[in-house]
Enzyme design. Structure first.
Site, short mmCIF file in Angstrom:
data_model
loop_
_atom_site.label_atom_id
_atom_site.label_comp_id
_atom_site.label_asym_id
_atom_site.label_seq_id
_atom_site.Cartn_x
_atom_site.Cartn_y
_atom_site.Cartn_z
N PRO A 100 24.98 38.50 -0.39
CA PRO A 100 24.20 37.39 -0.95
C PRO A 100 23.34 36.74 0.12
CG PRO A 100 26.53 36.81 -0.78
CD PRO A 100 26.43 38.26 -0.47
N GLN A 151 27.61 35.73 -6.61
CA GLN A 151 28.24 34.77 -5.70
C GLN A 151 28.18 33.37 -6.31
OE1 GLN A 151 27.64 33.86 -1.09
NE2 GLN A 151 26.12 32.84 -2.35
N LYS A 268 34.78 34.89 -0.13
CA LYS A 268 34.00 35.31 1.02
C LYS A 268 34.03 34.24 2.12
CE LYS A 268 29.19 36.34 2.35
NZ LYS A 268 28.90 35.10 3.09
N HIS A 292 29.40 34.21 7.88
CA HIS A 292 28.09 33.87 7.34
C HIS A 292 26.96 34.34 8.26
CE1 HIS A 292 26.57 31.70 3.79
NE2 HIS A 292 25.50 31.42 4.51
N ARG A 327 24.57 46.75 11.36
CA ARG A 327 23.18 47.16 11.53
C ARG A 327 22.99 48.67 11.39
NH1 ARG A 327 23.01 42.61 10.87
NH2 ARG A 327 21.82 40.96 11.95
#
EC number: 5.3.3.2
Length: 398
Positions: A100, A151, A268, A292, A327
């Protein structure tokens, strides 16, 4: 003989790129970020790329992966490698979901609808942010063959919270992810340098401006859909700022949330193993290890360093997701070897969105899928299920 000796990436995204003579999009994570930086307005890019404080946590998230080396294995049976997984009933062509991310229209006017299409094209899912620029029903309609999760940022008004959950269930979302890692605003110097707070300008309010209960709380009747004028935008921003989150949530509130929906509920933002155990005991159907993306607390522990202890605490009772710092495809493999069942990516899909809408998002996912699949094969595996810490060895970070 020719068939059995064919390079195993034949037919993959690599082969597609070679046949096409290249791609409109960069392949490296750093090059993708730089291309997005050059394309986007500075305030939009810095909102997406920025993090809390000196951005130590964000950098630590990425650096944590360099402390693990993958063990290369040879002379293995060359059976097909399948990176697919199923998570809480949701089939995924690779163990990567789109995390999200709020106000995606800062990256591309098609925002989350384009992201959902890109994810569906590759066979995976978008976890739609609570602060989406596009109403959740419109995102679902944009990718009717995709699988979406929602979310929930639990608002300060229970009727609004119930409305958002019911709307997501009705629109066909397959899970609810309770946001636990953004109940207070982080200190973000890049945003402060620009004086730019996107929600004040109406970005990211699509789920709220499309909800009748929100306008009851605002004591305002908009003259049209969305945010049709400056006055309505100002009222909506002020109301959202007042009701966005309920910071007094406790594990016991999971029972209330689960009573509103038949969908599985994940939490989360969990980094502490004791909290993870408590939340599973309270009824969480899944846990997502995340800080986050470093956007909230500077000088924080890298999320990857929290993953093994949380995995041990959860002990396979519920699925375990991971985000913050992913990544590359090898990053995905490291996270799964340390106990995650799947991962989520945030900034990379926004960079892809900025460069090419749904096609750019699909490019990012296809790159991850190919690299992960190759790494899975080269470490001696043909499915995600056999990965374990024995595939890793500690190394000194460069």
């Amino acid at each position: 003989m020719e068939e059995c000796c064919r390079m195993v990436y034949a037919g993959s995204y690599q082969s597609h790129t070679f046949r096409a003579g290249g791609s409109a999009y960069p392949f490296g994570a750093d090059a993708l970020e730089e291309a997005a930086r050059l394309k986007l307005p500075a305030e939009s890019f810095d909102y997406i790329a920025g993090a809390a404080g000196r951005e130590l946590t964000a950098r630590a998230n990425i650096a944590a992966f360099t402390r693990y080396g993958l063990i290369y294995r040879v002379l293995r049976h060359n059976s097909p490698t399948d990176p697919a997984v199923t998570l809480l009933g949701t089939p995924l062509a690779l163990p990567v979901l789109l995390a999200p991310a709020g106000a995606a229209d800062l990256a591309h006017p098609g925002a989350e609808a384009e992201a959902a299409r890109g994810a569906a094209d590759v066979g995976t899912s978008l976890v739609l942010s609570a602060v989406t620029s596009t109403p959740l029903e419109d995102v679902a309609a944009a990718a009717p063959h995709g699988h979406l999760w929602f979310q929930l940022a639990w608002p300060g008004d229970e009727q609004l919270a119930r409305s958002l959950v019911h709307r997501a269930e009705k629109a066909g979302y397959a899970a609810v992810v309770l946001m636990g890692d953004c109940y207070a605003a982080g200190w973000r110097p890049r945003e402060l340098d620009h004086g730019f707070f996107p929600y004040r300008h109406g970005h990211g309010l699509g789920n709220y401006s499309s909800d009748p209960r929100f306008w009851e709380l605002a004591d305002h009747s908009p003259s049209g859909p969305g945010l049709p004028d400056d006055a309505t935008r100002a009222v909506a921003a002020a109301t959202w700022n007042r009701v966005f989150t309920r910071p007094s949530l406790a594990p016991e509130d999971l029972a209330t949330l689960k009573s509103w929906t038949h969908l599985p509920v994940l939490v989360k933002g969990v980094c502490d193993p004791g909290e993870a155990r408590c939340l599973v005991d309270a009824g969480a159907d899944g846990i997502a290890v995340s800080n986050h993306g470093g956007r909230q607390l500077d000088s924080g522990v890298a999320a990857l360093d929290c993953l093994p202890a949380v995995a041990a605490a959860v002990s396979g009772r519920v699925p375990l997701l991971f985000d913050s710092g992913i990544r590359t495809g090898t990053d995905v493999l490291i996270a799964l070897a340390l106990g995650a069942d799947a991962v989520m990516i945030g900034r990379p899909w926004l960079y892809g969105l900025a460069l090419g809408g749904a096609d750019g998002v699909a490019h990012v996912l296809r790159c991850l899928k190919d690299e992960f699949t190759s790494a899975l094969t080269l470490t001696g595996h043909h499915t995600c299920a056999t990965l374990s810490p024995s595939d890793l060895t500690p190394v000194r970070a460069p």
